[in-house]
Design an enzyme around this catalytic site. Sequence first.
Site, PDB file in Angstrom:
ATOM      1  N   CYS A   2       6.932   5.904   8.996  1.00 44.49           N
ATOM      2  CA  CYS A   2       6.108   6.620   9.957  1.00 44.49           C
ATOM      3  C   CYS A   2       5.569   7.902   9.350  1.00 44.49           C
ATOM      4  O   CYS A   2       6.121   8.443   8.403  1.00 44.49           O
ATOM      5  CB  CYS A   2       6.932   6.965  11.193  1.00 44.49           C
ATOM      6  N   ARG A  28       1.002   5.131   4.482  1.00 45.05           N
ATOM      7  CA  ARG A  28       2.444   4.980   4.616  1.00 45.05           C
ATOM      8  C   ARG A  28       2.812   3.702   5.380  1.00 45.05           C
ATOM      9  O   ARG A  28       3.964   3.281   5.358  1.00 45.05           O
ATOM     10  CB  ARG A  28       3.038   6.197   5.334  1.00 45.05           C
ATOM     11  N   TRP A  78       5.765   3.101  12.538  1.00 49.61           N
ATOM     12  CA  TRP A  78       6.125   1.827  11.911  1.00 49.61           C
ATOM     13  C   TRP A  78       7.327   1.300  12.688  1.00 49.61           C
ATOM     14  O   TRP A  78       8.399   1.905  12.681  1.00 49.61           O
ATOM     15  CB  TRP A  78       6.475   2.052  10.440  1.00 49.61           C
ATOM     16  N   ASN A 104      10.465  10.455  13.017  1.00 52.06           N
ATOM     17  CA  ASN A 104      10.651   9.465  11.959  1.00 52.06           C
ATOM     18  C   ASN A 104      12.141   9.268  11.750  1.00 52.06           C
ATOM     19  O   ASN A 104      12.900  10.237  11.783  1.00 52.06           O
ATOM     20  CB  ASN A 104      10.044   9.946  10.633  1.00 52.06           C
ATOM     21  N   GLY A 105      12.545   8.019  11.503  1.00 51.99           N
ATOM     22  CA  GLY A 105      13.954   7.740  11.264  1.00 51.99           C
ATOM     23  C   GLY A 105      14.543   6.862  12.349  1.00 51.99           C
ATOM     24  O   GLY A 105      13.820   6.172  13.079  1.00 51.99           O
ATOM     25  N   GLU A 474       8.104  -8.171 -10.927  1.00 52.21           N
ATOM     26  CA  GLU A 474       7.109  -7.247 -10.391  1.00 52.21           C
ATOM     27  C   GLU A 474       5.785  -7.952 -10.143  1.00 52.21           C
ATOM     28  O   GLU A 474       5.098  -7.683  -9.149  1.00 52.21           O
ATOM     29  CB  GLU A 474       6.929  -6.071 -11.353  1.00 52.21           C
ATOM     30  N   LYS A 478       4.016  -8.004  -6.449  1.00 51.72           N
ATOM     31  CA  LYS A 478       2.659  -7.553  -6.151  1.00 51.72           C
ATOM     32  C   LYS A 478       1.860  -8.661  -5.462  1.00 51.72           C
ATOM     33  O   LYS A 478       1.098  -8.416  -4.539  1.00 51.72           O
ATOM     34  CB  LYS A 478       1.941  -7.126  -7.438  1.00 51.72           C
ATOM     35  N   GLU A 481       3.110  -8.886  -1.856  1.00 51.53           N
ATOM     36  CA  GLU A 481       2.828  -7.705  -1.044  1.00 51.53           C
ATOM     37  C   GLU A 481       1.401  -7.683  -0.518  1.00 51.53           C
ATOM     38  O   GLU A 481       1.180  -7.360   0.663  1.00 51.53           O
ATOM     39  CB  GLU A 481       3.064  -6.434  -1.875  1.00 51.53           C
ATOM     40  N   HIS A 497      16.615 -24.384 -13.532  1.00 50.75           N
ATOM     41  CA  HIS A 497      17.869 -24.494 -12.786  1.00 50.75           C
ATOM     42  C   HIS A 497      17.617 -24.423 -11.284  1.00 50.75           C
ATOM     43  O   HIS A 497      18.238 -23.631 -10.571  1.00 50.75           O
ATOM     44  CB  HIS A 497      18.846 -23.403 -13.228  1.00 50.75           C
ATOM     45  N   LYS A 596       4.761   2.797   2.600  1.00 50.19           N
ATOM     46  CA  LYS A 596       4.797   3.401   1.269  1.00 50.19           C
ATOM     47  C   LYS A 596       6.168   3.989   0.967  1.00 50.19           C
ATOM     48  O   LYS A 596       6.708   3.805  -0.110  1.00 50.19           O
ATOM     49  CB  LYS A 596       3.728   4.479   1.165  1.00 50.19           C
TER      50      LYS A 596
END
Length: 601
Positions: A2, A28, A78, A104-105, A474, A478, A481, A497, A596
Site C-alpha cells: 500500500c 507499489r 493492496w 499500511n501493514g 529469474e 519475469k 510476473e 527429473h 513493489k
Amino acid sequence: MCGIIGCVGRDAETLDVLLSGLDSLEYRGYDSAGVALANGSVAVEKREGELGHLKNAVAAGGDTSDLRGPAGIGHTRWSTHGPPSDENAHPHTDCAGEVAVVHNGIIENYDELKADLLDAGHEFDSDTDSEVVPHLVEDALADGATPEEAFRAAVARLEGSYALAAVFGDSEAILATREGSPLVLGVADNAAYLASDVPAFLEYTDRVVYLDDGEFARLESGSWTVTDREGRLLEKSVSRVEWDAEQTAKSGYDHYMLKEIHEQPQALRKCLRGRVDELTGTVDVDALAGLAAESVQFVACGTSYHAALFGAQSLREAGVPAQAFLASEYATSPPPVSDGTLVVGITQSGETADTLSALREAKNRGVETLAMTNVVGSTASRECDRTLFIRAGPEIGVAATKTFSSQVVACNLLSASLAEQGDARDVVEALRDLPGQVQEILDSSRAEQVAERFVYSEGYFFIGRGHHHPVALEGALKMKEITYEHAEGFPAGELKHGPLALVTSETPVFAVVTGRGEKATKTIGNVKEVEARDAPVVAVTDGVSEVERYADAVLEIPETHPRVAPVLANVQLQLVAYFVAKQLGRSIDKPRNLAKSVTVE
C-alpha cells in the site's frame, strides 16, 4: 504494498498534491485509492480500482470545496483483509466522521479489538483490519483525550505492523507513526509531507526525515516534530535525496520497466564506481572494510533471492561456506549460526518485511548483519551493522530489472572482499567491461523477434547450470510476473527429473549456455533432450560452446568471465519477457496482484 501520502501547509492545493502523490505511488501495486481532507470536518472520497476512478469521482463532484483544507492524507490499498471495494478502500473513519486514518501493514489483534468496539456500540463499514484504528481513536477522544493523546492511546493497543497517518476535523495537523512498515517525512519551508516512499513528494522537496519504529510525527504548516513512545522530543537528522523527480519519469519509454532495463549500463557503472581498482585487480568498498566471515548466510525474497543464490555460489567457489535462504523460512526456521557467521539481507527497498524479520532474527542471535539494498535511509540500512548500497537509482516498475543486475555485481564485490582464493583480478577486469557489454545487447538484441515467434506458447521453461541457475529462475519469474503466463526455471540437470513430462512442441525452452567445459557440455546434453521431444530451443549464449547448432533461435551475449556472464544473459531474458507481455497487452509496470515493496509477512 500500500501507499501513503500526506500533506499539510498547501491549503487550496492539498487535494492536487495528494492525487499527484498517489500517481507517484501507483508502482507499489494497489486495488483501490482514496483521500481525506480536514477543514473543520473530515471529507473523504475513495474508490475501488485504478486511481483514475478516484479522480473521476472527485471531478464528478463538481464543487470540491469539501475536499479542501490545510491537511490531508491519501492512500492506495493492496488488499489483505477483505476484497477490493469502495467500502474497504482507505481512508477509514470513526462513527462520527471526525477522524480519518490510512494504514499500511496488518493489525494482528484486530478481531479482538473489533469485538470490543462492537460491544461498545461502534458500527463498522468495511471488512478491513485497519478500520479499528479510527474507532479506537474515537473512544479515547470521548474520554476527553486530545487528538494526539487519542492517537497514541489507539496505537498502544495495536499488535502487528503498521504505518499510520491520521487527520482530525478540528485540527490542522497530521499525526503519524510506524512499526515495521516504512514512513518518511518530507520537509519544506512552508509545508510538510509524509509518505511510504520518497517519490510521492519528491517534486516538492528533496529534504527527508526517516522515521524509525516506535516514533511519532506531528506535521503542521511549516513545522514538524518527532517524538518517542513516551512523548519525548527526538532530534532527527534531515537528509537530501540524491535523485530527482525527473529520474522517476518514463523519459519517452513506453513503460518504466523498459526504461529501467535500458538504465542498466548506468546503474552498473554507479555500483562499481570507486570500488574496484583495475590496476591491482582488487576491490575496495568502505562498507566492507575489515569485514571477515567464517561463513555467510544470505536471506532474501523473490528476485533478490535469485541474486542471493548467485552470491552464495560465488562465495563457495572462493572458499567461503555460504548458503542462501528464503527470508520467510529463515525467520521461522533459522539455521545454526556461529560467532563467525555473517548474515546478508538482500532487499531492493530495504523494507521487505520477511527479509527484515530474518535480519532481526540474526541480530537477536548475536551475529553480524549486512544489508545489500538500493535505498539510503531504509529500515534495513539503519538496523544492520553494515550496508552495501547497490546504487541502482529509483526503480518504479514492479518487476525488478536493473536492481537485480546491480545486486549480482554487488555480490561479486562482496565475494572478492571476503575470498582468500579465486580469480578476483579476472572478475574485476570483466566488471570493468560489463556496462558497455550490456549496452551492446540493448543496441542489438533480437529479443523482440523471439517474443513475436513464441508469444502464444503454452508455457515457458528456463534452464541453466552453475551461475546460470539463478538466471533461469529469474527469467521464469519475469515471464510470470508481467505476462501472466506459466513459466518455470530449473537447474539444467533437473529438467529430466520430472518436469520433462511437461515439455511439448508448444513449450519453448530457454537455455543459458556460456563458455566451454563441463557445465556447457552437460547443458547442451539437456538441450538435446528437449529437442528430442520437439520443444523449440532458444539459446542464450556467447557462442563459445556452439549450442546454437541445436537451437531454433539464438540470443547472443558477449564473451566474458563466468561470474559476469549471468548479468548479460539476464538482460536478454528481461527483454523477452517485456516484449511478450507487450504483445499480450499486459499491464507491464503494475502487474496484477503484485506490489513493489512487500511490507507484510
